[in-house]
Design a protein around this motif. Structure first.
Motif, short mmCIF file in Angstrom:
data_model
loop_
_atom_site.label_atom_id
_atom_site.label_comp_id
_atom_site.label_asym_id
_atom_site.label_seq_id
_atom_site.Cartn_x
_atom_site.Cartn_y
_atom_site.Cartn_z
N GLU A 132 0.83 -1.21 0.00
CA GLU A 132 0.00 0.00 0.00
C GLU A 132 0.86 1.26 0.00
OE1 GLU A 132 -3.16 2.17 2.91
OE2 GLU A 132 -3.36 0.01 2.67
N SER A 133 1.88 1.30 0.86
CA SER A 133 2.74 2.48 0.89
C SER A 133 3.53 2.61 -0.40
CB SER A 133 3.67 2.45 2.10
OG SER A 133 4.47 1.30 2.10
N CYS A 134 3.93 1.50 -0.97
CA CYS A 134 4.65 1.53 -2.24
C CYS A 134 3.73 2.06 -3.36
CB CYS A 134 5.17 0.13 -2.57
SG CYS A 134 6.38 0.11 -3.90
N ALA A 135 2.47 1.64 -3.35
CA ALA A 135 1.51 2.10 -4.35
C ALA A 135 1.26 3.60 -4.21
CB ALA A 135 0.20 1.33 -4.22
N HIS A 136 1.16 4.10 -2.98
CA HIS A 136 0.97 5.54 -2.76
C HIS A 136 2.17 6.32 -3.30
CE1 HIS A 136 -2.71 5.91 -0.37
NE2 HIS A 136 -2.42 4.70 0.08
N TRP A 137 3.36 5.81 -3.03
CA TRP A 137 4.58 6.45 -3.51
C TRP A 137 4.59 6.50 -5.04
CZ3 TRP A 137 8.84 3.84 -5.94
CH2 TRP A 137 9.95 4.66 -6.17
N MET A 138 4.26 5.37 -5.68
CA MET A 138 4.26 5.32 -7.15
C MET A 138 3.20 6.24 -7.73
SD MET A 138 5.00 1.23 -7.56
CE MET A 138 4.50 1.17 -9.26
N LEU A 139 2.03 6.31 -7.10
CA LEU A 139 0.97 7.20 -7.57
C LEU A 139 1.40 8.66 -7.47
CD1 LEU A 139 -1.91 7.68 -8.58
CD2 LEU A 139 -2.65 7.60 -6.19
N ALA A 140 2.03 9.03 -6.35
CA ALA A 140 2.50 10.41 -6.19
C ALA A 140 3.52 10.77 -7.27
CB ALA A 140 3.10 10.59 -4.80
N LEU A 141 4.41 9.83 -7.58
CA LEU A 141 5.38 10.07 -8.65
C LEU A 141 4.69 10.28 -9.99
CD1 LEU A 141 8.16 7.43 -7.88
CD2 LEU A 141 8.38 9.92 -7.76
N ALA A 142 3.72 9.42 -10.28
CA ALA A 142 3.01 9.51 -11.56
C ALA A 142 2.27 10.84 -11.68
CB ALA A 142 2.05 8.34 -11.71
N LEU A 143 1.61 11.26 -10.61
CA LEU A 143 0.87 12.52 -10.64
C LEU A 143 1.80 13.72 -10.77
CD1 LEU A 143 -1.85 11.79 -7.95
CD2 LEU A 143 -2.17 11.92 -10.43
N GLU A 144 2.97 13.63 -10.20
CA GLU A 144 3.96 14.71 -10.27
C GLU A 144 4.66 14.72 -11.62
OE1 GLU A 144 6.03 17.95 -8.91
OE2 GLU A 144 4.83 16.83 -7.48
N GLY A 145 4.72 13.56 -12.29
CA GLY A 145 5.46 13.44 -13.54
C GLY A 145 6.94 13.26 -13.27
N ALA A 146 7.28 12.80 -12.06
CA ALA A 146 8.68 12.66 -11.66
C ALA A 146 9.18 11.24 -11.90
CB ALA A 146 8.83 13.01 -10.18
N GLU A 147 10.47 11.13 -12.08
CA GLU A 147 11.13 9.83 -12.21
C GLU A 147 11.23 9.20 -10.83
OE1 GLU A 147 12.16 8.39 -15.08
OE2 GLU A 147 11.23 10.08 -16.10
N PRO A 148 11.27 7.86 -10.75
CA PRO A 148 11.32 7.20 -9.44
C PRO A 148 12.47 7.63 -8.53
CG PRO A 148 10.78 5.62 -11.13
CD PRO A 148 11.11 6.90 -11.83
N GLY A 149 13.60 7.99 -9.07
CA GLY A 149 14.73 8.37 -8.24
C GLY A 149 14.85 9.85 -7.94
N ALA A 150 13.88 10.66 -8.39
CA ALA A 150 13.99 12.12 -8.26
C ALA A 150 14.11 12.57 -6.81
CB ALA A 150 12.81 12.80 -8.93
N GLY A 151 13.30 12.01 -5.93
CA GLY A 151 13.34 12.41 -4.53
C GLY A 151 14.65 12.04 -3.86
N VAL A 152 15.12 10.83 -4.11
CA VAL A 152 16.38 10.39 -3.52
C VAL A 152 17.54 11.21 -4.08
CG1 VAL A 152 17.99 8.45 -3.31
CG2 VAL A 152 15.53 8.08 -3.03
N ASP A 153 17.51 11.50 -5.38
CA ASP A 153 18.55 12.34 -5.97
C ASP A 153 18.56 13.73 -5.33
OD1 ASP A 153 19.24 10.28 -7.64
OD2 ASP A 153 18.23 11.12 -9.42
#
Length: 184
Positions: A132-153
């Motif tokens: 569930e937390s992984c799905a929320h994270w992926m959804l937030a990325l998709a809505l933002e249009g960000a790449e998966p590593g953008a936050g960590v970078d």
């Protein structure tokens, strides 16, 4: 027209005080992600448990465990919020603004920045503990249009110099107070 302070009375037991600090969003997806990460890191360093501002205010008895802070950055707006239930509004306001100015003047240490970075990286890794937390994270990325590593970078790229610059900007930013006081 915007006002520096708004006060309202409601059926509550203690005053609720909220400070809003206006910020500017970053440009583009990477810029917004970077600004958001920096803003959230600042709020954690300053107002998290044992934080630079939280700890002294708590020791002085001006705040309790209701003190919280957050940061939001979207395409058209960005802001930081600090809120608490307090016994006395004006002493809290003076102490909070004084502490914010002092933190901006003195700057953050490399140790504070690195401790916050490690804490956030640990929180990020815990996202993958459950679907569930992984799905929320992926959804937030998709809505933002960000790449998966953008936050960590952005987290890894945050520097003491950059965070201190952002802290000075926020300390000088337009601000507004919202105070909800008990009915008499």
């Amino acid at each position: 027209m915007a006002r520096r302070e708004v006060r309202e009375k409601l059926s509550i037991s203690r005053p609720h005080v909220l400070l809003g600090l206006k910020d500017t969003p970053g440009r583009g997806v990477k810029g917004r992600v970077r600004r958001r990460i920096e803003g959230v890191m600042l709020m954690e360093i300053l107002f998290g448990d044992g934080g630079r501002i939280q700890a002294p205010l708590y020791r002085e008895g001006l705040v309790d465990d209701t003190l919280s802070a957050g940061y939001e950055a979207e395409t058209d707006y960005a802001f930081a919020l600090v809120g608490a239930e307090v016994d006395a509004i004006e002493p809290y306001q003076r102490a909070l603004l004084g502490a914010l100015r002092a933190a901006a003047r003195d700057g953050l240490t490399e140790e504070e920045v690195e401790r916050c970075r490690r804490r956030f990286l640990g929180r990020h890794l815990r996202v993958f503990n459950g679907p569930e937390s992984c799905a929320h994270w992926m959804l937030a990325l998709a809505l933002e249009g960000a790449e998966p590593g953008a936050g960590v970078d952005a987290l890894r790229g945050a520097t003491r110099v950059g965070l201190n610059r952002r802290l000075r900007e926020l300390a000088k930013a337009p601000r507004a107070w919202s105070c909800v006081t008990p009915n008499d």
